[in-house]
Design a protein around this motif. Sequence first.
Motif, mmCIF file in Angstrom:
data_model
loop_
_atom_site.group_PDB
_atom_site.id
_atom_site.type_symbol
_atom_site.label_atom_id
_atom_site.label_comp_id
_atom_site.label_asym_id
_atom_site.label_seq_id
_atom_site.Cartn_x
_atom_site.Cartn_y
_atom_site.Cartn_z
ATOM 1 N N LYS A 1 0.843 -1.197 0.000
ATOM 2 C CA LYS A 1 0.000 0.000 0.000
ATOM 3 C C LYS A 1 0.871 1.236 0.000
ATOM 4 O O LYS A 1 1.982 1.225 0.514
ATOM 5 C CB LYS A 1 -0.879 0.042 1.254
ATOM 6 N N LEU B 1 -10.531 7.987 -0.352
ATOM 7 C CA LEU B 1 -11.084 7.041 0.616
ATOM 8 C C LEU B 1 -12.473 7.444 1.065
ATOM 9 O O LEU B 1 -12.824 8.623 1.070
ATOM 10 C CB LEU B 1 -10.179 6.960 1.843
ATOM 11 N N THR B 2 -13.243 6.444 1.497
ATOM 12 C CA THR B 2 -14.560 6.733 2.056
ATOM 13 C C THR B 2 -14.367 7.270 3.476
ATOM 14 O O THR B 2 -13.283 7.186 4.053
ATOM 15 C CB THR B 2 -15.424 5.459 2.110
ATOM 16 N N HIS B 3 -15.443 7.778 4.039
ATOM 17 C CA HIS B 3 -15.381 8.343 5.393
ATOM 18 C C HIS B 3 -14.984 7.273 6.410
ATOM 19 O O HIS B 3 -14.180 7.516 7.305
ATOM 20 C CB HIS B 3 -16.735 8.959 5.749
ATOM 21 N N GLN B 4 -15.528 6.068 6.243
ATOM 22 C CA GLN B 4 -15.220 4.969 7.162
ATOM 23 C C GLN B 4 -13.744 4.580 7.072
ATOM 24 O O GLN B 4 -13.080 4.355 8.093
ATOM 25 C CB GLN B 4 -16.111 3.772 6.841
ATOM 26 N N GLN B 5 -13.194 4.512 5.876
ATOM 27 C CA GLN B 5 -11.775 4.176 5.706
ATOM 28 C C GLN B 5 -10.876 5.268 6.287
ATOM 29 O O GLN B 5 -9.840 4.971 6.882
ATOM 30 C CB GLN B 5 -11.463 3.969 4.226
ATOM 31 N N GLN B 6 -11.290 6.524 6.134
ATOM 32 C CA GLN B 6 -10.517 7.625 6.729
ATOM 33 C C GLN B 6 -10.454 7.492 8.244
ATOM 34 O O GLN B 6 -9.392 7.650 8.849
ATOM 35 C CB GLN B 6 -11.141 8.970 6.353
ATOM 36 N N ARG C 1 -10.779 4.765 9.998
ATOM 37 C CA ARG C 1 -9.957 3.608 10.344
ATOM 38 C C ARG C 1 -8.466 3.962 10.287
ATOM 39 O O ARG C 1 -7.696 3.605 11.175
ATOM 40 C CB ARG C 1 -10.259 2.458 9.385
ATOM 41 N N PHE C 2 -8.051 4.691 9.251
ATOM 42 C CA PHE C 2 -6.648 5.101 9.144
ATOM 43 C C PHE C 2 -6.258 6.067 10.267
ATOM 44 O O PHE C 2 -5.151 5.993 10.801
ATOM 45 C CB PHE C 2 -6.374 5.738 7.787
ATOM 46 N N LYS D 1 -5.742 4.018 13.401
ATOM 47 C CA LYS D 1 -4.491 3.272 13.306
ATOM 48 C C LYS D 1 -3.303 4.196 13.530
ATOM 49 O O LYS D 1 -2.367 3.866 14.261
ATOM 50 C CB LYS D 1 -4.389 2.624 11.922
#
Length: 141
Positions: A34, A43-48, A50-51, A54
């Motif tokens: 990656k 990215l979608t809001h959910q992926q943002q 999550r990042f 992390k």
Amino acid sequence: MFPTLIRRAVQSAKEPLTTKIPLTIANNPYKARKVWPPDFKELTHQQQLRFEKKYKRRVALASRSPRWEKGVKYAQLATMAAAMVWLIFYSEFEWWGQKYKPSEELRKHAINLFGVLDPEKRYERRKDAPEVNPSRNSDSK
């Protein structure tokens, strides 16, 4: 077990170690899966989210300092112990309607480390202590 170890020890390496080329970005066989940091616009809001979680977790783990935390705990313990000693031996206050004032004798013993460094008793010797210079006393006899 031993035949396998012997076979592997005798077996030649796949490529000689002396001809290895130093790794660079161009010839690195281990490519990243990656791209980091990712492009947040794609990215979608959910992926943002999550990042971000992390990244926050990694920063918190990287910034931990166990030695510093241990030092702070010891400093807090020493501060609280000093405050308790001061409260018991030197402060005068009212506690549930009764006035508390440490006695002068208690203060005197606290100042002289409970009699160990008392000026009046400084040169006294214990009865069971040996003589100071036993060789001088035996010569004079």
